[in-house]
Design an enzyme around this catalytic site. Structure first.
Site, short mmCIF file in Angstrom:
data_model
loop_
_atom_site.label_atom_id
_atom_site.label_comp_id
_atom_site.label_asym_id
_atom_site.label_seq_id
_atom_site.Cartn_x
_atom_site.Cartn_y
_atom_site.Cartn_z
N GLU A 91 0.78 -1.23 0.00
CA GLU A 91 0.00 0.00 0.00
C GLU A 91 0.82 1.29 0.00
O GLU A 91 0.36 2.31 -0.50
CB GLU A 91 -0.93 0.00 1.23
CG GLU A 91 -1.97 -1.09 1.25
CD GLU A 91 -2.98 -0.94 0.12
OE1 GLU A 91 -3.46 0.19 -0.13
OE2 GLU A 91 -3.28 -1.96 -0.53
N SER A 477 -48.32 -24.05 42.86
CA SER A 477 -48.02 -24.39 44.25
C SER A 477 -46.56 -24.20 44.62
O SER A 477 -46.22 -24.23 45.81
CB SER A 477 -48.42 -25.85 44.52
OG SER A 477 -49.82 -25.99 44.42
#
Length: 835
Positions: A91, A477
């Protein structure tokens, strides 16, 4: 003549000088105009790129990760020189010498563009310019953007070092396959760390920034190979690798995960499940979704992977057994066009694209997606994903479902199939389906609240809805212990007599006549027996005696509800809550009444390794010592809130132990260590629960349809549905974590009573009806007094079942009298519920 010639040259020189001056002024003006309103580049010095948040198990194993951009931030000094050199060669080979822009490179690009008449327009951006473009500017190809890019690049070079600029670039750049930065890309393409990359692999990554989609390792193989070799050549010319290394690396084949040369990184991770997704959900609330997905958190989860596997196996076994008991085949997962079945390649591609779950593993084996290829009287011919050839499902495999093959299957149906093996070979295949009934399971440490296992349904891939934490269900319950806890703290004892008799309550909707689940009632009965046998009528009378506001206060204190309604029906668990909250509340029964905050996370560290959250804030006094006396454990000092009196907690635990020893859970729970718990079943068996605990582990389970409706025609019970799931899981848990007697707190003494009548017995008494109850010192229990809640008896209903023996008369709390029955049998075992 000479003067004339000199004047001409002077004019030319003046013109050139003037032109240069004008050009310089023009360029300066341009840069001044565009440089006025540029974004600040100084923020990049403190820039923190979005980074993956990763979840680890308690053993340090990576189990999941979350990110919008899959990026693993790596500081510059930890990025190998080879990787830096590859990107610089590809690059910006003059990176370490230019001042932010490369004039020579820009001129070369301009000449190439002119020569090609605009066909070869290439960028000449340096790495610094690319950093500016990626962070602060757009990516459009315009002269205005290029000018701004150059200005910002020169400013950045004056602010940051070259290594810092390169660090920003190598961590920010997109390299395809949802990989941002070189570290994530190395995992994505090679399943390697940066330090493990070979030169040709580093060059491959450096080939990507131009256009990752144009250099795909499979679709654009040759193009990527040429680009990789170009980068290698540049590395050689720049002196980063030798000629010999260049030749060796150039001749290497282009290998990648995408080509099947390496295992994918994700294959090392377990499939995402309810546990890690719940961590995501909770931390997205605590920190914000954006911060969670980008903050780079390192999260140490409380999960015990072995116990998580056991929870999934136990839940799936229980749910599948219930599903098969219904005899209903629900139909295919999806359908494949029958015209594709003639070509194996076609149906395999269609099958791989189906939505069938691929995370289901049971005790008998893994479930695989399959497609029905042929239907016959006595067999199905199927094609199974990732299995060569075809397989068969015999008629004997579907005995559990109503109808035959033709009634339930057709060619093109996508189903699940499981291999039935004879040794190492496949004997035949079995048709499987994800049950319509669902449920949840949670297990946690009773002292710390650390969640060890969580299963939010049959299969996460089938349904991500977490029924352990998100489903609001009626606990039935299983809520009753909170009523009894309120009573015990209000001066009642396990031996207190409450009348089990019919009740009538006037409501705006009419007269409410609650019943016990077996539609029987047994007269005056001790509290212990009432909870052991899950007597609804006793619970309602007790709640009325204590007061529903007091009961609601207890439920809220334990975290079961935020604002519980003070309606009598809620004493039977009519108000909805989550399994997660119920299990956490039961943990406080087991640990002596100390506040427990449930957690799925032990610790969170930020991207810099700083601890920003730690769950356990208790002080380990002896943990700094290198040696302790044999048999002496480190001392843990806690200042946690005492939610419940320790004696009350022990009394309730003892009563809940009776539920397991001889009550509604006795037929299914049989562990080698003392165990306590409570079943729960709602009206018409729409919800079935069991929550229980040993001295160190609490676990809970519920079954129910997502759109509640009766299970087994209203004949399902918490003990028979969820009990076996708890039993299977806790067998493994007690093997690993052990267990022991429940700790008896100081400040009390034991008195033996008759568990049927509540009468006091001598200390030497023994037998099945004798139980030692724990009473507070200084409090002399009153025996023989019965409480009825102030209710009148239901009209035309007997007080209790007719018995041949006579009983004794006692005075009730309302001043009336009642007959205390003899030691009658209790009839059928019930699991209580909303009746």
């Amino acid at each position: 003549m000479i003067r004339f010639i000199l004047s001409i040259f002077g004019s030319i020189f003046s013109t050139i000088t003037l032109g240069i001056g004008v050009m310089a002024l023009s360029i300066g003006a341009i840069f001044w105009v565009y440089g006025r309103d540029l974004p600040s580049h100084e923020s990049l010095a403190q820039y923190q790129p979005p980074t993956i948040s990763r979840i680890f198990s308690g053993e340090g194993q990576l189990i999941d990760e979350f990110a919008k951009e899959r990026r693993l931030f790596t500081p510059s000094d930890e990025i190998p020189a080879l990787v830096k050199q590859a990107f610089i060669s590809a690059e910006d080979k003059n990176f370490y010498s230019h001042a932010g822009y490369d004039a020579r490179g820009m001129l070369s690009a301009a000449i190439d563009a002119v020569k090609s008449r605009g066909q070869n327009v290439r960028g000449a951006s340096t790495i610094t310019q690319q950093v500016m473009k990626n962070f602060l500017l757009s990516g459009d190809r315009r002269a205005e953007r290029k000018i701004k890019e150059i200005i910002l690049a020169t400013r950045l070079e004056e602010t940051l070092s070259k290594d810092k600029i390169l660090e920003l670039y190598l961590n920010e750049i997109f390299l395809g396959q949802n990989s941002y930065g070189v570290t994530a890309a190395a995992q994505t393409y090679f399943n390697k760390t940066l330090g493990e990359l070979e030169p040709h692999e580093a060059a491959t990554l450096a080939s990507m920034p131009k256009a990752p989609s144009d250099y795909h390792p499979v679709r654009q193989h040759d193009r990527l190979l040429n680009r990789r070799n170009y980068v290698l050549r540049e590395m050689k010319e720049n002196g980063y690798i030798s000629e010999a290394v260049y030749k060796v690396e150039r001749d290497q084949p282009l290998r990648s995960v995408q080509n099947g040369d390496f295992d994918a990184f994700r294959t090392a991770l377990p499939p995402r499940d309810y546990f890690t997704d719940e961590i995501r959900r909770q931390l997205s609330v605590d920190f914000g979704e954006g911060e969670f997905f980008t903050g780079g958190f390192t999260i140490r989860a409380t999960i015990d992977e072995e116990m998580q596997t056991e929870a999934a196996l136990a839940m799936r076994k229980g749910l599948e057994q219930f599903d098969r008991s219904t005899g209903v085949w629900q139909g295919p997962i999806a359908e494949i066009d029958p015209e594709l079945l003639g070509e194996e390649t076609s149906w395999r591609e269609a099958l791989s694209n189906s939505d069938a779950s691929r995370d289901i593993i049971t005790e008998d084996g893994a479930w695989l997606p399959a497609v029905v290829l042929k239907v016959e009287d006595n067999a199905l011919t199927i094609g199974v994903e990732s299995v060569e050839g075809t397989g068969t499902i015999p008629r004997s495999d579907i005995k559990w479902m109503r109808g035959n093959f033709f009634d339930n299957f057709k060619p093109g149906d996508v189903i699940h199939a499981m291999a039935i093996r004879d040794g190492d070979s496949v004997k035949h295949w079995s048709a499987r389906q994800v049950p319509e009934v669902q449920g949840g399971f949670v297990a946690m440490d009773v002292n710390s609240g650390r969640v060890l296992a969580m299963q939010g349904g049959f299969s996460y891939q089938h349904s991500v809805f977490n029924r352990a934490t998100q489903a609001q269900r009626q606990p039935g319950s299983s809520f009753k212990p909170f009523v009894y806890a309120a009573a015990l703290d209000s001066g009642y004892s396990p031996a207190t007599i409450v009348i089990d008799a019919p009740i009538e309550v006037n409501t705006p909707q009419g007269v409410w006549r609650p019943k016990n689940s077996n539609h029987k009632f047994y007269g005056p009965t001790p509290l212990r027996t009432g909870i052991e046998m899950s007597r609804n009528l006793m619970t309602i009378r007790l709640a009325q005696e204590v007061g529903m506001p007091v009961v609601a206060g207890y439920a809220e204190r334990f975290g079961v509800y935020d604002n519980m309604g003070t309606f009598l029906a809620n004493s039977l668990g009519a108000e909805e809550t989550t399994l997660y909250k119920m299990v956490a509340a039961y943990a406080m029964f087991a640990n002596g009444g100390e506040r427990v905050e449930p957690t799925l996370v032990d610790r969170i560290q930020d991207r810099f390794g700083r601890t920003i959250y730690r769950h356990d804030d208790r002080d380990c006094v002896d943990c700094s010592y290198t040696e302790l006396e044999q048999g002496i454990a480190p001392k843990i000092v806690t200042n946690r809130e005492q939610v419940m009196d320790p004696i009350t907690a022990y009394q309730l635990t003892s009563m809940l132990k009776g539920v397991v020893d001889r009550g509604t859970a006795s037929s299914v729970i049989n562990l080698p260590v003392p165990t306590a718990g409570k079943t729960g079943t709602t009206n018409d068996a729409r919800d079935a629960w069991f929550v229980g605990f040993t001295s160190n582990i609490v676990a809970g389970c519920y079954f129910g349809y997502d759109n509640p409706r009766p299970m087994r025609g209203g004949r399902g019970y918490g003990g028979t549905l969820c009990g076996p799931v708890f039993q299977q899981f806790m067998q493994k848990a007690t093997e690993k974590y052990g267990g022991g007697p429940f700790e008896v707190p100081p400040g009390g003494h034991f008195i033996k009573i008759d568990r049927y009548t509540g009468s006091r017995l001598p200390n030497e008494a023994g037998g099945a009806n004798v139980v030692a109850e724990y009473f507070r010192d200084g409090e002399e229990p009153i025996f023989g007094l019965a409480f009825d809640g102030g209710f009148g008896m239901g009209s035309n209903l007997p007080l209790f079942e007719e018995v041949t023996e006579s009983g004794r008369q006692v005075t009730t709390s309302s001043g009336g009298t009642a007959v205390l029955g003899p030691k009658a049998t209790f009839g059928d075992v019930s699991s209580g519920g909303l009746y």
